[in-house]
Design a protein around this motif. Structure first.
Motif, PDB file in Angstrom:
ATOM      1  N   LYS A 116       9.112 -10.336  -0.586  1.00 47.19           N
ATOM      2  CA  LYS A 116       7.754 -10.418  -0.036  1.00 47.19           C
ATOM      3  C   LYS A 116       7.614  -9.520   1.184  1.00 47.19           C
ATOM      4  O   LYS A 116       6.610  -8.817   1.346  1.00 47.19           O
ATOM      5  CB  LYS A 116       7.409 -11.862   0.325  1.00 47.19           C
ATOM      6  CG  LYS A 116       7.132 -12.740  -0.865  1.00 47.19           C
ATOM      7  CD  LYS A 116       6.820 -14.160  -0.426  1.00 47.19           C
ATOM      8  CE  LYS A 116       6.589 -15.076  -1.608  1.00 47.19           C
ATOM      9  NZ  LYS A 116       6.348 -16.475  -1.193  1.00 47.19           N
ATOM     10  N   ILE A 119       7.450  -5.935   0.071  1.00 47.24           N
ATOM     11  CA  ILE A 119       6.138  -5.625  -0.509  1.00 47.24           C
ATOM     12  C   ILE A 119       5.093  -5.475   0.580  1.00 47.24           C
ATOM     13  O   ILE A 119       4.267  -4.550   0.546  1.00 47.24           O
ATOM     14  CB  ILE A 119       5.732  -6.700  -1.540  1.00 47.24           C
ATOM     15  CG1 ILE A 119       6.615  -6.591  -2.780  1.00 47.24           C
ATOM     16  CG2 ILE A 119       4.258  -6.598  -1.905  1.00 47.24           C
ATOM     17  CD1 ILE A 119       6.462  -7.731  -3.768  1.00 47.24           C
ATOM     18  N   GLU A 120       5.125  -6.368   1.580  1.00 44.21           N
ATOM     19  CA  GLU A 120       4.164  -6.269   2.684  1.00 44.21           C
ATOM     20  C   GLU A 120       4.350  -4.971   3.454  1.00 44.21           C
ATOM     21  O   GLU A 120       3.373  -4.286   3.771  1.00 44.21           O
ATOM     22  CB  GLU A 120       4.318  -7.473   3.614  1.00 44.21           C
ATOM     23  CG  GLU A 120       3.816  -8.769   3.017  1.00 44.21           C
ATOM     24  CD  GLU A 120       4.216 -10.005   3.820  1.00 44.21           C
ATOM     25  OE1 GLU A 120       4.850  -9.850   4.897  1.00 44.21           O
ATOM     26  OE2 GLU A 120       3.897 -11.111   3.358  1.00 44.21           O
ATOM     27  N   SER A 123       3.129  -2.141   1.379  1.00 45.20           N
ATOM     28  CA  SER A 123       1.660  -2.090   1.391  1.00 45.20           C
ATOM     29  C   SER A 123       1.152  -1.452   2.674  1.00 45.20           C
ATOM     30  O   SER A 123       0.207  -0.660   2.653  1.00 45.20           O
ATOM     31  CB  SER A 123       1.082  -3.496   1.249  1.00 45.20           C
ATOM     32  OG  SER A 123       1.383  -4.036  -0.005  1.00 45.20           O
TER      33      SER A 123
END
Length: 144
Positions: A116, A119-120, A123
């Motif tokens: 996570k 991914i953050e 992004s």
């Protein structure tokens, strides 16, 4: 190899995956849960076997008749007379997983949280790159 890698690969795919997948399809359509449990056990055992075989294939594939024996193994796993997957589950895999369940759950949880975060961050980097690309595009259009 008696039958060749291609033929044994096709037979293995049918015996080890296609046939049990079809049996799973049929089991899902029934109200009974025993057949579902039986197939879940098969897929769990087959999944663990496939994972470890992937890493050991470069060694075990050199054994004579390995691919033919692998077909026999998959038949043994799912044949109701032998019930190999139930045997391996009950005496080896379930006790092992029971004893390591907490560590496995913690490891999975840690990987998920790290995933996570990755991914953050990805992004965020993607947004920055997109903003930079938009700014660059505006400059190019302005210069034209």
């Amino acid at each position: 190899m008696v039958f060749g890698k291609t033929l044994t690969g096709i037979v293995q795919g049918i015996v080890g995956f296609l046939w049990p997948a079809y049996k799973s399809f049929k089991a899902i359509k029934t109200e009974e849960k025993d057949d579902d449990t039986e197939l879940l056990i098969y897929w769990t055992v087959a999944g663990f076997f496939s994972f470890f075989e992937y890493w050991a294939d470069f060694i075990v594939s050199w054994f004579p008749f390995y691919y033919e024996l692998k077909i026999v193994f998959f038949i043994w796993l799912q044949n109701p007379y032998f019930n190999g997957s139930q045997f391996l589950w009950k005496y080896f895999l379930m006790p092992f997983l029971d004893s390591k369940e907490k560590q496995i759950d913690e490891g999975i949880s840690g990987m998920v949280s790290k995933g996570k975060v990755a991914i953050e961050k990805g992004s965020e980097y993607g947004k920055v790159a997109l903003d930079e690309a938009k700014t660059l595009k505006k400059r190019i259009q302005k210069d034209d």
